[in-house]
Design an enzyme around this catalytic site. Structure first.
Site, PDB file in Angstrom:
ATOM      1  N   LEU A  88       0.824  -1.213   0.000  1.00 52.37           N
ATOM      2  CA  LEU A  88       0.000   0.000   0.000  1.00 52.37           C
ATOM      3  C   LEU A  88       0.855   1.257   0.000  1.00 52.37           C
ATOM      4  O   LEU A  88       0.440   2.299  -0.493  1.00 52.37           O
ATOM      5  CB  LEU A  88      -0.924   0.015   1.226  1.00 52.37           C
ATOM      6  CG  LEU A  88      -1.938  -1.132   1.330  1.00 52.37           C
ATOM      7  CD1 LEU A  88      -2.668  -1.077   2.666  1.00 52.37           C
ATOM      8  CD2 LEU A  88      -2.931  -1.083   0.179  1.00 52.37           C
ATOM      9  N   LYS A  90       5.140   2.917   1.377  1.00 49.42           N
ATOM     10  CA  LYS A  90       6.419   2.642   2.027  1.00 49.42           C
ATOM     11  C   LYS A  90       6.956   3.893   2.690  1.00 49.42           C
ATOM     12  O   LYS A  90       6.638   5.013   2.288  1.00 49.42           O
ATOM     13  CB  LYS A  90       7.427   2.088   1.027  1.00 49.42           C
ATOM     14  CG  LYS A  90       7.670   2.988  -0.181  1.00 49.42           C
ATOM     15  CD  LYS A  90       8.775   2.432  -1.071  1.00 49.42           C
ATOM     16  CE  LYS A  90       8.305   1.196  -1.814  1.00 49.42           C
ATOM     17  NZ  LYS A  90       9.317   0.692  -2.758  1.00 49.42           N
ATOM     18  N   GLY A  91       7.755   3.686   3.734  1.00 49.08           N
ATOM     19  CA  GLY A  91       8.398   4.786   4.442  1.00 49.08           C
ATOM     20  C   GLY A  91       9.856   4.453   4.661  1.00 49.08           C
ATOM     21  O   GLY A  91      10.407   3.561   4.008  1.00 49.08           O
ATOM     22  N   GLY A  92      10.488   5.155   5.590  1.00 51.83           N
ATOM     23  CA  GLY A  92      11.912   4.951   5.817  1.00 51.83           C
ATOM     24  C   GLY A  92      12.225   3.617   6.462  1.00 51.83           C
ATOM     25  O   GLY A  92      13.124   2.897   6.040  1.00 51.83           O
ATOM     26  N   PHE A  93      11.465   3.258   7.508  1.00 52.49           N
ATOM     27  CA  PHE A  93      11.698   2.013   8.230  1.00 52.49           C
ATOM     28  C   PHE A  93      10.917   0.844   7.648  1.00 52.49           C
ATOM     29  O   PHE A  93      11.316  -0.304   7.797  1.00 52.49           O
ATOM     30  CB  PHE A  93      11.256   2.154   9.696  1.00 52.49           C
ATOM     31  CG  PHE A  93      12.164   2.987  10.536  1.00 52.49           C
ATOM     32  CD1 PHE A  93      13.538   2.952  10.361  1.00 52.49           C
ATOM     33  CD2 PHE A  93      11.645   3.812  11.527  1.00 52.49           C
ATOM     34  CE1 PHE A  93      14.370   3.714  11.143  1.00 52.49           C
ATOM     35  CE2 PHE A  93      12.468   4.578  12.317  1.00 52.49           C
ATOM     36  CZ  PHE A  93      13.836   4.539  12.125  1.00 52.49           C
ATOM     37  N   ALA A  94       9.753   1.129   7.058  1.00 47.24           N
ATOM     38  CA  ALA A  94       8.778   0.060   6.857  1.00 47.24           C
ATOM     39  C   ALA A  94       8.077   0.152   5.515  1.00 47.24           C
ATOM     40  O   ALA A  94       8.177   1.138   4.792  1.00 47.24           O
ATOM     41  CB  ALA A  94       7.735   0.128   7.972  1.00 47.24           C
ATOM     42  N   CYS A  96       3.994  -0.756   4.043  1.00 49.01           N
ATOM     43  CA  CYS A  96       2.629  -1.003   4.485  1.00 49.01           C
ATOM     44  C   CYS A  96       1.962  -1.926   3.474  1.00 49.01           C
ATOM     45  O   CYS A  96       2.005  -1.663   2.266  1.00 49.01           O
ATOM     46  CB  CYS A  96       1.881   0.321   4.595  1.00 49.01           C
ATOM     47  SG  CYS A  96       0.381   0.200   5.570  1.00 49.01           S
ATOM     48  N   LYS A 111       1.548  -2.457   8.831  1.00 51.85           N
ATOM     49  CA  LYS A 111       2.854  -1.811   8.739  1.00 51.85           C
ATOM     50  C   LYS A 111       3.888  -2.832   9.197  1.00 51.85           C
ATOM     51  O   LYS A 111       3.834  -3.301  10.344  1.00 51.85           O
ATOM     52  CB  LYS A 111       2.854  -0.581   9.641  1.00 51.85           C
ATOM     53  CG  LYS A 111       4.090   0.266   9.564  1.00 51.85           C
ATOM     54  CD  LYS A 111       3.850   1.532  10.366  1.00 51.85           C
ATOM     55  CE  LYS A 111       5.100   2.369  10.446  1.00 51.85           C
ATOM     56  NZ  LYS A 111       4.866   3.599  11.202  1.00 51.85           N
ATOM     57  N   ASP A 205       2.815  16.007  11.735  1.00 51.44           N
ATOM     58  CA  ASP A 205       3.088  15.714  10.323  1.00 51.44           C
ATOM     59  C   ASP A 205       1.786  15.679   9.521  1.00 51.44           C
ATOM     60  O   ASP A 205       1.546  14.754   8.741  1.00 51.44           O
ATOM     61  CB  ASP A 205       3.844  14.385  10.188  1.00 51.44           C
ATOM     62  CG  ASP A 205       4.499  14.235   8.811  1.00 51.44           C
ATOM     63  OD1 ASP A 205       4.686  15.263   8.128  1.00 51.44           O
ATOM     64  OD2 ASP A 205       4.812  13.097   8.422  1.00 51.44           O
TER      65      ASP A 205
END
Length: 685
Positions: A88, A90-94, A96, A111, A205
């Site tokens: 679905l 994506k981010g820095g650590f993970a 989804c 996540k 944020d």
């Protein structure tokens, strides 16, 4: 193109994939190589919960994508099995993923954070803090946290699944949103954010990519990766965090992040929704930060004045000058404009059509004819992409100037003496109607004739009826004479009369469907229907009085109504039951029935942003003020005018108007009398 489409979960397809995965055995990994992914910066925010950027981390292999996550995932603590679906976001650590609970087919947004990405203590601490903050939150407009667990490879956080993705996806497809849509979404953001602030949590944020939309087109505030507890000013962290375009001046200047910083971000969000770009977007970050520190941005002339004013207030350089969340929702941008109750899913990719259904359109057609009939209006009120007739233009104009009044209701079943159900569509007058007097009392009031007895086929029939006009003029003349001649005073006169008269103890605005209902102090229930007809159910609950026009009364039993009135009698009984069960009386006046007095029925009701006005056939005139539930009632008895004031504690005091004329009254009462007169004077403007 995939990003431009509204993504809807299809259980059958996911279940089939899960069955295939189960067939290969638990934990079987797909060996099929993935196509190359574009750089992360080129993708709009997608994840249900964005994660702060991780420090550089090096693998011996699969350095970009990390080890493949199993299709079937087992929770070691419960033994539950889940099927991992598509990515679905994506981010820095993970990343989804869509994830399905195989015991009940419930779909989550999961996540998934590899332990290898949070190996350092401060990295793991961020994840733990996010879980700690998010798991306690429960609100309709906040992404729901369901569960988290770990296995040897990953941490799994199960969140509410929002099938229509985020506002970032909608804006990417739509480019800009209409004002009604912006009001629809902002109301929900403000609701969710107010809840967070009440829990003493700062989001830190807020942006389009962190507002998620579910199947029903409801907005959910998500991504608590940067959220923090609200600290006193002297203890606030001075770190700079958030998305560059949405950072506030005080955060950039390392003065700490407070509720006002979330309000600033909300201003950026509103600007972006309406114009398709953030207010401080420039070609380089250094210039963006300079613009933010100076609160320097352009405000296109295409925006209407209320939108400009609200954005400017939220983007005030000084945090103390920004409005509260309550101030925002009470701003003219919301009060003067139409807000849909719901949006179609087609709004994810197509400009909505806010044309009315037939019954509501007929009502607005009459109101538009009354207010704009016979006038050549060359102004355009519809965006150029809408092809509409002159009739639709007038209707839109009314809707566009809509005022919705919000009343804070008590949590108990018996909420207040009056309940406002804001209709799907409400009409209001903008502009400043003139009052024919050199000394105009009070400010111009924005309002609309929302209900009038009799046919409304033309403005002369609807607003200029001689009988109704004379009733209103008489009350206005008496009230004005009192206000213009009474002396200054600091308190309410000591004279208090003990008298009985009929007044409205309860009311319900259900004009989005049927009309306006009210209950009198003698327990008569009346409804002024949207078509101009009036019906009363007498206190015995057995007799109905029906008025199609002024003075034309038909009487029949409630249990044996003529066929053409059966549906209206049903609605009348519904109003009666609803008010009896849900609303309490609005004051301490005695309930006395005087059979010698004529039956009271409503001629006209109007609503402004501050008050409700009701005018009755015998000249009884009542104004209810929303914010404090105070009321003014004027009636005549024995050829003498009386004024009753019901205060915030629902305690009533009755005076002769002649007493007020001689003694004066407190500013508290005088201000309300002036406002009531202004409503009456402007009823036909």
């Amino acid at each position: 193109m995939e990003l431009l489409r509204t993504i809807t979960y299809q259980p059958a397809a996911s279940t089939k994939m899960c069955e295939q995965a189960l067939g290969k055995g638990c934990g079987a990994d797909s060996k099929k190589k993935r196509p190359p992914q574009p750089p992360e910066e080129s993708q709009p925010p997608q994840s249900q919960a964005q994660v702060p950027p991780a420090a550089p981390h090096h693998h011996h292999h699969h350095s970009h994508s990390g080890p493949e996550i199993s299709r079937i995932i087992v929770d070691p603590t419960t033994g539950k099995r889940y099927c991992r679906g598509k990515v679905l976001g994506k981010g820095g650590f993970a990343k989804c993923y869509e994830m399905t609970d195989l015991t009940n087919n419930k779909v989550y947004a999961a996540k998934i954070i590899p332990h290898s990405r949070v190996a350092k203590p401060h990295q793991r601490e961020k994840i733990d803090k996010e879980i700690e903050l998010h798991r306690i939150l429960h609100h309709k407009h906040v992404v729901q946290f369901y569960h988290y667990f770990e296995d040897k490879e990953n941490i799994y956080i199960l969140l509410e699944y929002c099938s229509r993705r985020s506002m970032a996806h909608i804006l990417k497809a739509r480019k800009v949103l209409t004002e009604p849509e912006v009001r629809y979404y902002l109301r929900q953001i403000v609701s969710g954010l107010k809840y967070l602030h009440e829990q003493e949590i700062l989001h830190r944020d807020l942006k389009l990519g962190n507002f998620f939309i579910n199947e029903a087109m409801e907005l959910k505030v998500g991504d608590f990766g940067l959220a923090a507890r609200l600290e006193p000013l002297e203890h606030r962290r001075r770190t700079i965090c958030g998305t560059p375009n949405y950072l506030s001046p005080e955060v950039l200047n390392k003065q700490g992040h407070g509720c006002e910083s979330d309000i600033w971000a909300l201003g950026c969000v509103m600007y972006t929704m309406l114009l398709g770009r953030p207010p401080f977007e420039t070609t380089n970050l250094k210039e963006t930060y300079r613009c933010i520190r100076e609160a320097r941005y352009t405000m296109p002339s295409s925006l209407l004045a209320p939108a400009k004013h609200l954005i400017a207030s939220m983007l005030s350089k000084n945090p103390e000058d920004r409005p509260s969340l309550d101030d925002i929702i009470r701003h003219d941008f919301f009060l003067q404009g139409f807000t849909p109750d719901r949006l179609s899913s087609s709004c994810c990719h197509t400009v909505p059509d806010f044309h009315l259904s037939s019954p509501a359109k007929n009502f607005f057609k009459k109101a538009a004819a009354a207010l704009f009939g016979g006038k050549k209006d060359k102004a355009r009120y519809i965006d150029t992409h809408n092809r509409v007739s002159k009739e639709d233009e007038d209707i839109y104009k009314l809707r566009h100037d809509l005022k919705k009044t919000s009343i804070t209701q008590q949590p108990s079943k018996h909420r207040t003496d009056e309940e406002l159900q804001p209709p799907t569509t409400t009409v209001a007058r903008s502009g400043t109607p003139a009052v024919e007097n050199k000394q105009q009392i009070g400010d111009a009031i924005r309002m609309i004739v929302r209900g009038t007895l009799g046919s409304c086929s033309s403005s002369s029939e609807c607003l200029e009826d001689s009988t109704m006009g004379s009733v209103a003029d008489t009350v206005a003349r008496v009230l004005r004479g009192c206000l213009e001649n009474m002396p200054e005073a600091d308190c309410i006169p000591k004279e208090q009369l003990s008298t009985s008269f009929q007044w409205v103890t309860k009311w319900v605005d259900y004009s989005n469907k049927y009309g306006f209902g009210y209950q009198l102090s003698d327990h008569t229930v009346g409804v002024l229907f949207n078509n101009g007809a009036h019906m009363s159910l007498l206190p015995d609950k057995k007799t109905v009085h029906y008025y199609a026009e002024l003075g034309q009364c038909s009487v029949f039993p409630a249990t044996d109504a003529p066929e053409q009135f059966i549906s209206q009698v049903t609605v009348l009984k519904y109003f009666s039951h609803y008010m009896e069960e849900n609303l309490m009386d609005g004051g301490d006046l005695p309930s006395v029935t005087d059979i010698r007095r004529p039956r009271l029925y409503l001629l006209q009701w109007l609503k402004s942003d501050k008050a409700l006005m009701m005018l009755f056939n015998d000249g009884t005139f009542q104004v209810n003020f929303y914010h404090d539930h105070t009321k003014i009632i004027i009636c005549s008895q024995n050829e003498e005018y009386l004024l009753t004031y019901i205060n915030e504690d629902r305690i009533s005091t009755t005076f002769r108007l002649t007493t007020l004329l001689m003694s004066g009254c407190s500013s508290e009462l005088k201000n309300r009398m002036e406002y009531a007169l202004n409503m009456l004077l402007q009823r036909c403007n």
